[in-house]
Design an enzyme around this catalytic site. Structure first.
Site, PDB file in Angstrom:
ATOM      1  CG  HIS A  83      -1.995  -1.071   1.041  1.00 31.53           C
ATOM      2  ND1 HIS A  83      -3.360  -0.590   0.554  1.00 31.53           N
ATOM      3  CD2 HIS A  83      -2.046  -2.357   1.347  1.00 31.53           C
ATOM      4  CE1 HIS A  83      -3.969  -1.745   0.602  1.00 31.53           C
ATOM      5  NE2 HIS A  83      -3.204  -2.750   1.178  1.00 31.53           N
ATOM      6  CG  ASP A  86       1.091   0.983  -5.371  1.00 31.04           C
ATOM      7  OD1 ASP A  86       0.406   1.055  -4.438  1.00 31.04           O
ATOM      8  OD2 ASP A  86       0.615   0.247  -6.457  1.00 31.04           O
ATOM      9  N   GLY A 124      -5.708 -10.783  -3.308  1.00 25.44           N
ATOM     10  CA  GLY A 124      -4.507 -10.023  -3.166  1.00 25.44           C
ATOM     11  C   GLY A 124      -3.436 -10.295  -4.061  1.00 25.44           C
ATOM     12  CB  SER A 134      -2.769  -7.970  -8.623  1.00 20.84           C
ATOM     13  OG  SER A 134      -3.119  -6.766  -8.840  1.00 20.84           O
ATOM     14  CB  SER A 135      -7.333 -11.615 -10.290  1.00 19.26           C
ATOM     15  OG  SER A 135      -8.465 -11.305  -9.458  1.00 19.26           O
ATOM     16  CG  ASP A 148      -1.208  -4.567  -8.425  1.00 16.09           C
ATOM     17  OD1 ASP A 148      -0.272  -4.555  -7.612  1.00 16.09           O
ATOM     18  OD2 ASP A 148      -2.496  -4.402  -7.867  1.00 16.09           O
ATOM     19  CG  ASN A 163     -14.989  -7.274  -5.443  1.00 16.42           C
ATOM     20  OD1 ASN A 163     -14.445  -6.148  -5.830  1.00 16.42           O
ATOM     21  ND2 ASN A 163     -15.441  -7.900  -6.265  1.00 16.42           N
TER      22      ASN A 163
HETATM   23  P1  ADP Z   1      -7.564  -8.816  -6.748  1.00 23.15           P
HETATM   24  O1  ADP Z   1      -6.609  -8.912  -5.406  1.00 23.15           O
HETATM   25  O2  ADP Z   1      -7.505 -10.487  -7.318  1.00 23.15           O
HETATM   26  O3  ADP Z   1      -7.109  -8.021  -7.781  1.00 23.15           O
HETATM   27  P2  ADP Z   1      -9.923  -7.544  -6.892  1.00 23.15           P
HETATM   28  O4  ADP Z   1     -11.229  -7.556  -6.016  1.00 23.15           O
HETATM   29  O5  ADP Z   1      -9.233  -6.355  -7.399  1.00 23.15           O
HETATM   30  O6  ADP Z   1      -8.785  -8.555  -6.348  1.00 23.15           O
HETATM   31  O7  ADP Z   1     -10.519  -8.174  -8.216  1.00 23.15           O
HETATM   32  C1  ADP Z   1     -11.186  -9.125  -8.382  1.00 23.15           C
HETATM   33  C2  ADP Z   1     -12.313  -9.111  -9.563  1.00 23.15           C
HETATM   34  O8  ADP Z   1     -11.501  -9.404 -10.771  1.00 23.15           O
HETATM   35  C3  ADP Z   1     -13.144 -10.214  -9.674  1.00 23.15           C
HETATM   36  O9  ADP Z   1     -14.443  -9.866  -8.693  1.00 23.15           O
HETATM   37  C4  ADP Z   1     -13.556 -10.350 -11.209  1.00 23.15           C
HETATM   38  O10 ADP Z   1     -14.527  -9.414 -11.310  1.00 23.15           O
HETATM   39  C5  ADP Z   1     -12.266 -10.132 -11.825  1.00 23.15           C
HETATM   40  N1  ADP Z   1     -11.703 -11.440 -12.194  1.00 23.15           N
HETATM   41  C6  ADP Z   1     -10.562 -11.942 -11.456  1.00 23.15           C
HETATM   42  N2  ADP Z   1     -10.223 -13.077 -12.164  1.00 23.15           N
HETATM   43  C7  ADP Z   1     -11.161 -13.259 -13.065  1.00 23.15           C
HETATM   44  C8  ADP Z   1     -11.385 -14.164 -14.280  1.00 23.15           C
HETATM   45  N3  ADP Z   1     -10.438 -15.371 -14.259  1.00 23.15           N
HETATM   46  N4  ADP Z   1     -12.286 -13.945 -15.151  1.00 23.15           N
HETATM   47  C9  ADP Z   1     -13.016 -12.752 -15.101  1.00 23.15           C
HETATM   48  N5  ADP Z   1     -12.812 -11.953 -14.064  1.00 23.15           N
HETATM   49  C10 ADP Z   1     -11.881 -12.027 -13.165  1.00 23.15           C
HETATM   50 MG    MG Z   2      -7.134  -5.646  -7.712  1.00 22.74          MG
END
Ligand code: ADP
Ligand code: MG
Length: 400
Positions: A49, A51, A143, A145-146, A190, A233
Site C-alpha cells: 500500500h 505505490d 491480493g 491482483s487478478s 500491479d 473485492n
Molecule cells: P485482486 O486482489 O484479485 O485484484 P480485486 O477485488 O481487485 O481482487 O478484483 C477481483 C475481480 O477481478 C473479480 O471480482 C472479477 O470481477 C475479476 N476477475 C478476477 N479473475 C477473473 C477471471 N478469471 N475472469 C474474469 N474476471 C476475473
Molecule cells: Mg485488484
C-alpha cells in the site's frame, strides 16, 4: 536446499490449458482464435500500500495468470466470454462510448477498462470488432491482483486487435490509469509488474518515471504464497479507497502545517517530513477542512473518491506512519538482496514480518484469518531457508 525445489503437479499443464481455451473458443464462435494474450498476477514481497503514495515496491510475477483467445472482425461489436460460468457473457458496440459501471463491478468492466485505456491513448473512433474468451487461474480478490492481470490482458488484446504498438512501460502506465475506471484508485504496481516482470527475478518498481530494476533473491530462498481464503473485492467495497484518501489527506495536512503549497501535493512521498505534526487519531472532516482552509464541498470533491463520501473520521497519522516505514523497508530489502550479507534470508524474513505487523496494526488491511496464517507460518518455521511471502488481503473487518 535444491535450487530447483520440487513442484507440486498442477491440475493441468499450460499447453492443455491453451488447447482447452481454443476448443471453447471454437465451440462458442465457430472459428479459431487469431491470437492469444496473457498477463500474470503478482505477489508483492514488500512495499504494501505505498505505490499510490509514490514509493517504490518490490513484487514478482507468479505463474497464475489471465489468458485471452481472440479473433478480430468488422462486426462492430466486442463479444466477451469467460471459461468460468460464474462470469457471464457480455457484448458492447464499437460505435458507442465504452461505459464502465463502477457501482456494479462485473468482470467484463475490468476488461472494458483495458479496452477504453487503449482507445483513449490512440484516439480510436471505432474499435475493431472482436470475439474473445478469457480464462484465468489467479484466485480472485485474494491480493494477487487478478483484476490488474485482467485489465492488462485486455489492454494487450485491444492494442493487438487494432494494430497498434506500445512499449511495455507505456502499456503499464496506461493500464494503471485505466483500471481506475472501475473505481479503485491504485498506484500502478500491479500493472507494472504484470508487464515488466521477467523470469527468475523480482523487481524493484519505482515511479515517476516508471522503471523496474532486477532484484535477485538470495540463493535457496523459497517463497510460500499461502491463501487464507478470505476474499476482499476492492471495487465493490470502499476499504481500499479509504486508505488511499486517508494518505491523500495526510499529505495535505503535512504540507499545510509545513507551509507548503498543499493544493499541488497529493502523495506522501511528495511531502516526506516529520510525522509529529499529526496528532493521535482520528481526524474529523471539520478539523481537516479548517487546517487546509477548504470548504466541506471542496473536501468531498477534491480529496474523497466516489465510494468514500460517507467517511467522517480519518486515521491519518497511523496510515502515514505505515507508508513511511514500509517505504524504508523496501529499500532495506533491496539492499540485503544486493549485498547478500550472512543471514540474508533471516533479514529478509524479519523485514517481511515487520511489514505484516505494520499492515495489521497501523494500516489495518489484514484480517484475523490472515494474521493467524502468518502466526502459524512464523511459529512452524518449516525450514530455516523458508520465507513466507504472504499475500496480504485488504481488510474486511472493523473500520471507522
Ligand atoms: P485482486 O486482489 O484479485 O485484484 P480485486 O477485488 O481487485 O481482487 O478484483 C477481483 C475481480 O477481478 C473479480 O471480482 C472479477 O470481477 C475479476 N476477475 C478476477 N479473475 C477473473 C477471471 N478469471 N475472469 C474474469 N474476471 C476475473
Ligand atoms: Mg485488484
Amino acid at each position: 536446499m535444491a535450487t530447483n525445489p520440487p513442484k507440486l503437479k498442477t491440475a493441468i499443464t499450460a499447453n492443455e490449458r491453451l488447447h482447452n481455451l481454443k476448443k471453447t473458443f471454437e465451440a462458442k464462435y465457430g472459428e479459431s482464435p487469431l491470437f492469444y494474450a496473457c498477463a500474470p498476477g503478482r505477489v508483492n514481497l514488500i512495499g504494501e500500500h505505498i505505490d499510490y503514495c509514490g514509493y517504490s515496491v518490490l513484487p514478482m510475477a507468479i505463474e497464475q495468470n489471465i489468458i485471452a483467445a481472440v479473433s478480430v472482425n468488422n462486426s462492430g461489436t466486442i463479444q466477451l466470454a469467460n471459461t468460468n460460468p460464474q462470469y457471464k457473457d457480455f457484448t458492447v458496440s464499437c460505435f458507442e462510448d465504452i461505459v464502465v459501471d463502477r457501482d456494479n463491478p462485473k468482470w467484463y468492466y475490468y476488461f472494458l477498462c483495458g479496452v477504453k485505456g487503449i482507445q483513449e491513448k490512440f484516439g480510436i473512433a471505432h474499435l475493431s470488432g472482436m470475439l474473445c474468451v478469457v480464462n484465468g487461474t489467479i484466485p480472485p480478490s485474494s491480493g494477487l491482483s487478478s483484476s490488474s492481470a485482467l485489465v492488462c490482458c485486455a489492454g494487450l488484446v485491444t492494442m493487438e486487435a487494432n494494430q497498434k504498438s506500445l512499449s511495455k512501460v507505456a502499456l503499464a502506465e496506461i493500464c494503471a490509469k485505466c483500471e481506475r475506471y472501475i473505481g479503485t484508485e491504485g498506484g500502478g504496481m500491479d500493472q507494472s509488474i504484470s508487464f515488466l516482470a521477467e523470469r527468475g527475478t523480482a523487481k524493484l518498481i519505482e515511479f515517476q518515471p516508471l522503471r523496474a530494476t532486477d532484484v535477485t533473491l538470495p540463493d535457496g530462498a523459497l517463497f510460500v504464497i499461502s491463501n487464507c481464503c478470505v476474499e476482499m473485492n476492492k471495487a465493490a467495497s470502499s476499504h481500499f479507497n479509504i486508505r488511499v484518501v486517508e494518505c491523500r489527506i495526510a499529505t495535505k495536512m503535512l504540507a499545510q502545517k509545513r507551509g507548503l503549497d498543499s493544493s499541488r501535493l497529493l502523495k506522501l512521498a511528495e511531502v516526506q517530513m516529520a510525522l509529529k505534526v499529526l496528532h493521535p487519531e482520528p481526524y474529523g472532516r471539520e478539523e481537516i477542512c479548517k487546517v487546509l482552509d477548504i470548504t466541506s464541498e471542496q473536501f468531498s470533491t477534491e480529496l474523497l473518491s466516489a465510494n468514500t463520501q460517507h467517511v467522517t473520521q480519518f486515521k491519518l497519522h497511523q496510515r502515514a506512519k505505515h507508508v513511511y516505514s514500509e517505504a524504508a523497508r523496501v529499500l532495506q530489502f533491496k539492499k540485503v538482496c544486493d549485498s547478500k550479507p550472512t543471514g540474508s534470508i533471516q533479514l529478509l524474513g524479519d523485514l517481511m514480518n515487520q511489514s505484516h505487523a505494520s499492515c495489521r496494526d497501523l494500516y489495518e488491511c489484514s484480517c484475523p484469518e490472515l494474521d493467524q496464517l502468518v502466526d502459524i507460518l512464523i511459529l512452524a518455521h518449516p525450514h530455516p531457508k523458508m520465507l513466507a511471502a504472504l499475500h496480504i488481503l485488504y481488510l474486511r473487518f472493523q473500520l471507522v
